[in-house]
Motif scaffolding. Structure first.
Motif, PDB file in Angstrom:
ATOM      1  N   GLY A 181      57.666 -13.328  48.198  1.00 46.07           N
ATOM      2  CA  GLY A 181      56.727 -12.218  48.109  1.00 46.07           C
ATOM      3  C   GLY A 181      55.269 -12.621  48.151  1.00 46.07           C
ATOM      4  N   GLU A 182      54.862 -13.555  47.304  1.00 44.46           N
ATOM      5  CA  GLU A 182      53.461 -13.981  47.257  1.00 44.46           C
ATOM      6  C   GLU A 182      53.073 -14.793  48.492  1.00 44.46           C
ATOM      7  OE1 GLU A 182      50.375 -16.373  44.286  1.00 44.46           O
ATOM      8  OE2 GLU A 182      52.519 -16.344  43.848  1.00 44.46           O
ATOM      9  N   PRO A 183      51.939 -14.482  49.113  1.00 38.69           N
ATOM     10  CA  PRO A 183      50.942 -13.491  48.732  1.00 38.69           C
ATOM     11  C   PRO A 183      51.290 -12.083  49.242  1.00 38.69           C
ATOM     12  CG  PRO A 183      50.186 -14.692  50.651  1.00 38.69           C
ATOM     13  CD  PRO A 183      51.490 -15.326  50.242  1.00 38.69           C
ATOM     14  N   GLY A 184      50.826 -11.088  48.526  1.00 40.48           N
ATOM     15  CA  GLY A 184      50.918  -9.714  48.989  1.00 40.48           C
ATOM     16  C   GLY A 184      51.953  -8.864  48.290  1.00 40.48           C
ATOM     17  N   TYR A 185      53.088  -9.490  47.920  1.00 42.33           N
ATOM     18  CA  TYR A 185      54.161  -8.726  47.272  1.00 42.33           C
ATOM     19  C   TYR A 185      54.540  -9.392  45.949  1.00 42.33           C
ATOM     20  CZ  TYR A 185      54.612  -6.766  51.981  1.00 42.33           C
ATOM     21  OH  TYR A 185      54.362  -6.170  53.186  1.00 42.33           O
ATOM     22  N   PRO A 230      58.236 -16.360  55.995  1.00 44.71           N
ATOM     23  CA  PRO A 230      56.860 -15.859  56.121  1.00 44.71           C
ATOM     24  C   PRO A 230      56.725 -14.351  55.954  1.00 44.71           C
ATOM     25  CG  PRO A 230      57.762 -16.218  58.301  1.00 44.71           C
ATOM     26  CD  PRO A 230      58.842 -16.630  57.319  1.00 44.71           C
ATOM     27  N   ASN A 231      57.680 -13.709  55.280  1.00 48.22           N
ATOM     28  CA  ASN A 231      57.598 -12.249  55.119  1.00 48.22           C
ATOM     29  C   ASN A 231      56.710 -11.910  53.922  1.00 48.22           C
ATOM     30  OD1 ASN A 231      59.700 -13.354  53.517  1.00 48.22           O
ATOM     31  ND2 ASN A 231      60.617 -11.336  53.232  1.00 48.22           N
ATOM     32  N   THR A 232      55.439 -12.237  54.073  1.00 49.95           N
ATOM     33  CA  THR A 232      54.424 -12.014  53.060  1.00 49.95           C
ATOM     34  C   THR A 232      53.369 -11.072  53.643  1.00 49.95           C
ATOM     35  OG1 THR A 232      53.378 -14.059  53.839  1.00 49.95           O
ATOM     36  CG2 THR A 232      54.780 -14.216  51.894  1.00 49.95           C
ATOM     37  N   ASN A 233      52.359 -10.776  52.862  1.00 45.89           N
ATOM     38  CA  ASN A 233      51.277  -9.911  53.343  1.00 45.89           C
ATOM     39  C   ASN A 233      49.934 -10.508  52.929  1.00 45.89           C
ATOM     40  OD1 ASN A 233      49.865  -7.762  54.397  1.00 45.89           O
ATOM     41  ND2 ASN A 233      50.181  -6.447  52.615  1.00 45.89           N
ATOM     42  N   PRO A 234      49.226 -11.185  53.831  1.00 47.23           N
ATOM     43  CA  PRO A 234      49.509 -11.253  55.266  1.00 47.23           C
ATOM     44  C   PRO A 234      50.676 -12.187  55.580  1.00 47.23           C
ATOM     45  CG  PRO A 234      47.644 -12.638  54.734  1.00 47.23           C
ATOM     46  CD  PRO A 234      47.977 -11.901  53.475  1.00 47.23           C
ATOM     47  N   VAL A 235      51.252 -11.983  56.749  1.00 40.48           N
ATOM     48  CA  VAL A 235      52.320 -12.847  57.233  1.00 40.48           C
ATOM     49  C   VAL A 235      51.774 -14.267  57.378  1.00 40.48           C
ATOM     50  CG1 VAL A 235      53.756 -13.360  59.257  1.00 40.48           C
ATOM     51  CG2 VAL A 235      53.583 -11.018  58.405  1.00 40.48           C
ATOM     52  N   ALA A 236      52.577 -15.256  56.974  1.00 42.70           N
ATOM     53  CA  ALA A 236      52.149 -16.661  57.060  1.00 42.70           C
ATOM     54  C   ALA A 236      52.212 -17.123  58.516  1.00 42.70           C
ATOM     55  CB  ALA A 236      53.027 -17.530  56.173  1.00 42.70           C
ATOM     56  N   ASP A 237      51.083 -16.972  59.225  1.00 41.21           N
ATOM     57  CA  ASP A 237      51.073 -17.310  60.651  1.00 41.21           C
ATOM     58  C   ASP A 237      49.884 -18.187  61.035  1.00 41.21           C
ATOM     59  OD1 ASP A 237      48.967 -15.544  60.467  1.00 41.21           O
ATOM     60  OD2 ASP A 237      49.711 -14.130  61.976  1.00 41.21           O
ATOM     61  N   SER A 238      49.266 -18.848  60.034  1.00 36.76           N
ATOM     62  CA  SER A 238      48.106 -19.690  60.329  1.00 36.76           C
ATOM     63  C   SER A 238      48.123 -20.943  59.463  1.00 36.76           C
ATOM     64  CB  SER A 238      46.811 -18.916  60.068  1.00 36.76           C
ATOM     65  OG  SER A 238      46.624 -18.727  58.672  1.00 36.76           O
ATOM     66  N   HIS A 239      47.267 -21.900  59.824  1.00 34.97           N
ATOM     67  CA  HIS A 239      47.113 -23.133  59.050  1.00 34.97           C
ATOM     68  C   HIS A 239      46.761 -22.821  57.604  1.00 34.97           C
ATOM     69  CE1 HIS A 239      45.213 -26.829  57.567  1.00 34.97           C
ATOM     70  NE2 HIS A 239      45.777 -27.486  58.574  1.00 34.97           N
ATOM     71  N   ALA A 240      45.826 -21.890  57.391  1.00 35.74           N
ATOM     72  CA  ALA A 240      45.391 -21.559  56.037  1.00 35.74           C
ATOM     73  C   ALA A 240      46.516 -20.949  55.206  1.00 35.74           C
ATOM     74  CB  ALA A 240      44.202 -20.594  56.096  1.00 35.74           C
ATOM     75  N   ASP A 241      47.317 -20.100  55.822  1.00 35.69           N
ATOM     76  CA  ASP A 241      48.441 -19.475  55.098  1.00 35.69           C
ATOM     77  C   ASP A 241      49.444 -20.519  54.634  1.00 35.69           C
ATOM     78  OD1 ASP A 241      47.414 -16.891  55.526  1.00 35.69           O
ATOM     79  OD2 ASP A 241      48.404 -16.753  57.479  1.00 35.69           O
ATOM     80  N   ILE A 242      49.788 -21.434  55.532  1.00 41.89           N
ATOM     81  CA  ILE A 242      50.754 -22.488  55.191  1.00 41.89           C
ATOM     82  C   ILE A 242      50.186 -23.409  54.126  1.00 41.89           C
ATOM     83  CG2 ILE A 242      52.077 -24.434  56.083  1.00 41.89           C
ATOM     84  CD1 ILE A 242      53.075 -21.673  57.013  1.00 41.89           C
TER      85      ILE A 242
END
Length: 414
Positions: free
Chosen positions: A63-67, A92-104
């Motif tokens: 869930g984290e981040p976002g949920y 990656p079902n988070t909000n925002p979706v983990a789709d970048s270097h920063a998210d990972i």
């Protein structure tokens, strides 16, 4: 920290101590001695447990981040540890979706000091929208171990082709969820006698099979590494078996729920049993179990997906898909396959996802799961560590419980 496990039964087919009862001395995260050590002093002494290599789950959601109301990363990692898992791959079902270097990088940072190793799966497409390839290489540099859009199939076959070709530049593993959305339509359960009887729209096995056939055809053309998560049909098993015989680099998993339950459980319209892929019929369940036993299915996942009560306690048609599964994983598998096979299953996916493997031998890193395999019990809310309580196994009899882990020089136990 010095830990002494006395009279520990070792279940590790790669170890010279497999199926023996030994004392194990662990100091500063390393297995120092294995043998008759009962008189040695230690900071923590535990007796009579079963011990295996640390377990791995290839599909969990936190869930984290976002949920965060569903599950935070901190509590998700705690739940993993108390359920016996030393390594988990997080979707990656988070909000925002983990789709970048920063998210990972954010996800990796949250688990840096925890005993459980968290391996992020990056989204395959930007925002998991299925339209444009995400920055796969940048995510890989940040620590992503695979790339896939959780529970979302990609309708654009050319996008899958490009992903498989591009990921070969850095040995990337591409995940493709097997469901043709056009064939599935508005279906919500398995298309079978039970769906007709209940008046619920059905998802035919064809929706999965067509998608698996397409992805394997693309893989044969492009090369690369493909993982097909949570298959649910005998036809998919046959297709994947034939692809492996051709030498294609493909693996697959099945969710524990699809091994344990069939679509007859839907009779009460209980939304706990609403899953994706849906519960199939008894014949499909039997085929899945056989494929786990013969190795065609490479790994089994809890497919842990916490959902808050507002998403599940509604009319069946409107309820969200998903169930938590970490806490019930060992008890369910041990009930079906017995202890030795269950441990093999729970450690089988490590190499595919690039995890280190540590046999239980002197001098090796201590990455261990502690468990008791014999107790039969009715799974209830008191067995749940997750924030969300949406477990398909509530009220069902399981056998065996995880007690905790020793990993990264940490002891986390019930």
């Amino acid at each position: 920290m010095k830990i002494l496990l006395t009279s520990a039964t070792i279940i590790d087919a790669s170890s010279s101590h497999h199926l023996t009862t030994q004392d194990i001395l662990i100091e500063n995260g390393q297995i120092l001695k294995i043998g008759n050590l009962a008189d040695l002093p230690a900071d923590k002494i535990m007796s009579g447990l079963y011990v295996s290599q640390g377990w791995f789950d290839s599909s969990v959601s936190f869930g984290e981040p976002g949920y965060e109301e569903r599950e935070t990363l901190e509590n998700g990692l705690r739940t993993s540890a108390l359920s016996g898992f030393t390594t988990v791959a997080v979707n990656p079902n988070t909000n925002p979706v983990a789709d970048s270097h920063a998210d990972i990088a954010f996800i990796k940072a949250q688990s840096k000091e925890h005993g459980v190793t968290l391996l992020p799966i990056g989204a395959l497409t930007t925002g998991s929208q299925g339209e444009a390839l995400a920055e796969l290489y940048d995510m890989q540099k940040a620590g992503a171990i695979a790339f896939g859009d959780y529970k979302k199939s990609i309708s654009n076959a050319n996008l899958v082709k490009i992903a498989l070709q591009y990921a070969q530049n850095f040995d990337g593993l591409v995940l493709s969820f097997p469901n043709d959305s056009k064939i599935a339509g508005k279906g919500i359960v398995n298309e079978h006698i039970s769906s007709t009887k209940l008046g619920l729209k059905g998802i035919p096995a064809l929706a999965e099979v067509l998608h698996v056939a397409r992805e394997l055809t693309i893989l044969e053309y492009t090369g690369g590494k493909l993982h097909i998560p949570t298959i649910s049909t005998s036809e998919s098993i046959a297709l994947i078996s034939n692809a492996k015989a051709k030498g294609l680099d493909v693996s697959c998993s099945v969710a524990i729920s699809n091994l344990f339950f069939d679509d007859e459980m839907l009779d009460g319209f209980d939304s706990h049993y609403k899953l994706m892929p849906p519960l199939r019929n008894k014949e499909q369940v039997a085929a899945l179990r056989a494929a786990v036993l013969d190795g065609t299915i490479d790994m089994v996942t809890s497919d842990h997906n916490p959902l808050n009560i507002e998403l599940k306690q509604v009319e069946f048609d409107h309820a969200a898909y998903g169930s938590i599964g970490l806490e019930s994983a060992f008890g369910a598998l041990n009930s079906l396959f017995g202890t030795e096979k269950t441990i093999e299953i729970l450690t089988a996916g490590k190499k595919r996802f690039g995890c280190e493997v540590h046999p239980i031998e002197e001098g090796n890193q201590a990455n261990l799961t502690l468990f008791l395999p014999e107790e039969s019990y009715t799974f209830s809310e008191k067995d749940i560590h997750s924030t969300s309580l949406n477990s398909i196994f509530l009220g069902h009899t399981l056998k065996g419980k995880a007690q905790g882990i020793i990993a990264k020089n940490q002891l986390i136990i019930q």
